[in-house]
Enzyme design. Structure first.
Site, mmCIF file in Angstrom:
data_model
loop_
_atom_site.group_PDB
_atom_site.id
_atom_site.type_symbol
_atom_site.label_atom_id
_atom_site.label_comp_id
_atom_site.label_asym_id
_atom_site.label_seq_id
_atom_site.Cartn_x
_atom_site.Cartn_y
_atom_site.Cartn_z
ATOM 1 N N GLU A 1 8.166 12.956 -2.423
ATOM 2 C CA GLU A 1 7.784 11.548 -2.933
ATOM 3 C C GLU A 1 7.851 11.371 -4.228
ATOM 4 O OE1 GLU A 1 8.159 8.646 -2.210
ATOM 5 O OE2 GLU A 1 6.419 7.717 -1.237
ATOM 6 N N ASP A 2 8.000 10.139 -4.715
ATOM 7 C CA ASP A 2 8.245 9.735 -6.003
ATOM 8 C C ASP A 2 6.989 9.708 -6.606
ATOM 9 O OD1 ASP A 2 7.568 7.453 -4.597
ATOM 10 O OD2 ASP A 2 9.237 6.352 -5.346
ATOM 11 N N ASP B 1 0.141 6.459 -5.484
ATOM 12 C CA ASP B 1 -0.836 5.219 -6.316
ATOM 13 C C ASP B 1 -2.289 5.353 -5.622
ATOM 14 O OD1 ASP B 1 -1.766 3.467 -7.680
ATOM 15 O OD2 ASP B 1 -0.251 1.833 -7.260
ATOM 16 N N PHE C 1 1.929 0.605 -14.304
ATOM 17 C CA PHE C 1 3.166 0.593 -13.554
ATOM 18 C C PHE C 1 4.466 1.109 -14.068
ATOM 19 C CE2 PHE C 1 6.908 -1.453 -11.243
ATOM 20 C CZ PHE C 1 6.302 -1.134 -9.939
ATOM 21 N N ARG D 1 15.898 1.906 -11.249
ATOM 22 C CA ARG D 1 16.315 3.046 -10.548
ATOM 23 C C ARG D 1 16.848 4.027 -11.401
ATOM 24 N NH1 ARG D 1 13.641 2.707 -5.706
ATOM 25 N NH2 ARG D 1 14.200 0.616 -4.353
HETATM 26 P P1 IMP Z 1 0.588 3.937 -2.795
HETATM 27 O O1 IMP Z 1 0.567 3.678 -1.231
HETATM 28 O O2 IMP Z 1 -0.294 2.949 -3.101
HETATM 29 O O3 IMP Z 1 0.230 5.435 -2.825
HETATM 30 O O4 IMP Z 1 2.147 3.646 -3.092
HETATM 31 C C1 IMP Z 1 3.019 4.476 -3.005
HETATM 32 C C2 IMP Z 1 4.215 3.833 -3.081
HETATM 33 O O5 IMP Z 1 4.172 2.492 -3.952
HETATM 34 C C3 IMP Z 1 5.440 4.700 -3.764
HETATM 35 O O6 IMP Z 1 6.074 5.477 -2.905
HETATM 36 C C4 IMP Z 1 6.042 3.644 -4.675
HETATM 37 O O7 IMP Z 1 7.033 3.229 -3.801
HETATM 38 C C5 IMP Z 1 5.249 2.575 -5.099
HETATM 39 N N1 IMP Z 1 4.677 2.451 -6.502
HETATM 40 C C6 IMP Z 1 3.418 2.926 -6.443
HETATM 41 N N2 IMP Z 1 3.170 2.705 -7.964
HETATM 42 C C7 IMP Z 1 4.292 2.860 -8.318
HETATM 43 C C8 IMP Z 1 4.750 2.494 -9.897
HETATM 44 O O8 IMP Z 1 4.115 2.353 -10.877
HETATM 45 N N3 IMP Z 1 6.201 2.059 -9.974
HETATM 46 C C9 IMP Z 1 7.167 1.956 -8.864
HETATM 47 N N4 IMP Z 1 6.816 2.038 -7.586
HETATM 48 C C10 IMP Z 1 5.491 2.413 -7.459
HETATM 49 MG MG MG Z 2 8.216 5.078 -2.393
#
Ligand code: IMP
Ligand code: MG
Length: 184
Positions: free
Chosen positions: A102-103, A106, A155, A168
């Site tokens: 996973e990238d 957050d 972000f 991207r």
């Molecule tokens: P989470 O569910 O809050 O952990 O968010 C995870 C997903 O939100 C990631 O797979 C990303 O697609 C997106 N995301 C969260 N933070 C960022 C960021 O700083 N830049 C771009 N995408 C983000």
């Molecule tokens: Mg993602």
């Protein structure tokens, strides 16, 4: 359209060489930890696609690649934890050694949902490899097996990560200028 993507970046957090060096280390760790086994790299589209392709080349093991696409409801910059599967895996994962790629994590809500869903499919093992771990409090801390970098709670875009589907293709991880999304 003539738009210089680099102009929208306030600061480069992780440059290309640093990214690639760390990915080589992660690949070596994974190669050592899974010695003698065959793994399934499970990439989460679209953000993790570039990371997965570089990581796969850094792993010296027989491996399969599959992808899942999910969408988390929420605003452009904050996820809600309600996740929908847009594209499921092509093959069952029962009995396989699965490594989620996973990238970024957050809030952790997306990953929590994924882990729950995938565990119910009875893989032999299920671990997580995350490129970026955002430093912030989480209601339910997750155990991350492999982490590329810990980054501040900002972000970021680039190297697979988008804002409104753009950026991207930047080869580094950068912080977007706030005026780029505040204007929306
Ligand atoms: P989470 O569910 O809050 O952990 O968010 C995870 C997903 O939100 C990631 O797979 C990303 O697609 C997106 N995301 C969260 N933070 C960022 C960021 O700083 N830049 C771009 N995408 C983000
Ligand atoms: Mg993602």
């Amino acid at each position: 359209m003539h738009h210089d993507l680099h102009q929208d970046i306030e600061e480069i957090l992780i440059d290309e060489a640093t990214l690639q060096r760390r990915i080589a280390e992660l690949g070596a760790d994974i190669t050592r930890d899974y010695q003698g086994r065959r793994i399934l790299l499970l990439g989460i589209l679209k953000g993790a696609a570039m990371f997965l392709m570089d990581l796969a080349r850094a792993i010296q093991l027989p491996l399969e690649i599959d992808f899942m696409a999910i969408s988390s409801y929420g605003s452009a910059t904050e996820s809600s934890g309600v996740v929908r599967i847009l594209k499921d895996l092509d093959e069952p994962i029962e009995g396989k050694d699965v490594l989620i790629v996973e990238d970024i994590i957050d809030s952790g809500l997306t990953l929590r949902y994924l882990l729950e869903t995938l565990r119910s499919r009875k893989p032999a093992s299920l671990r997580v490899c995350i490129l970026l771990d955002k430093a912030r409090e989480r209601q339910h801390p997750l155990e991350l097996d492999y982490v590329g970098f810990s980054i501040p709670n900002r972000f970021v875009v680039g190297y697979g990560l988008d804002y409104a589907q753009l950026y991207r293709n930047l080869p580094y991880i950068g912080v977007l200028k706030p005026e780029v999304y505040e204007g929306q």
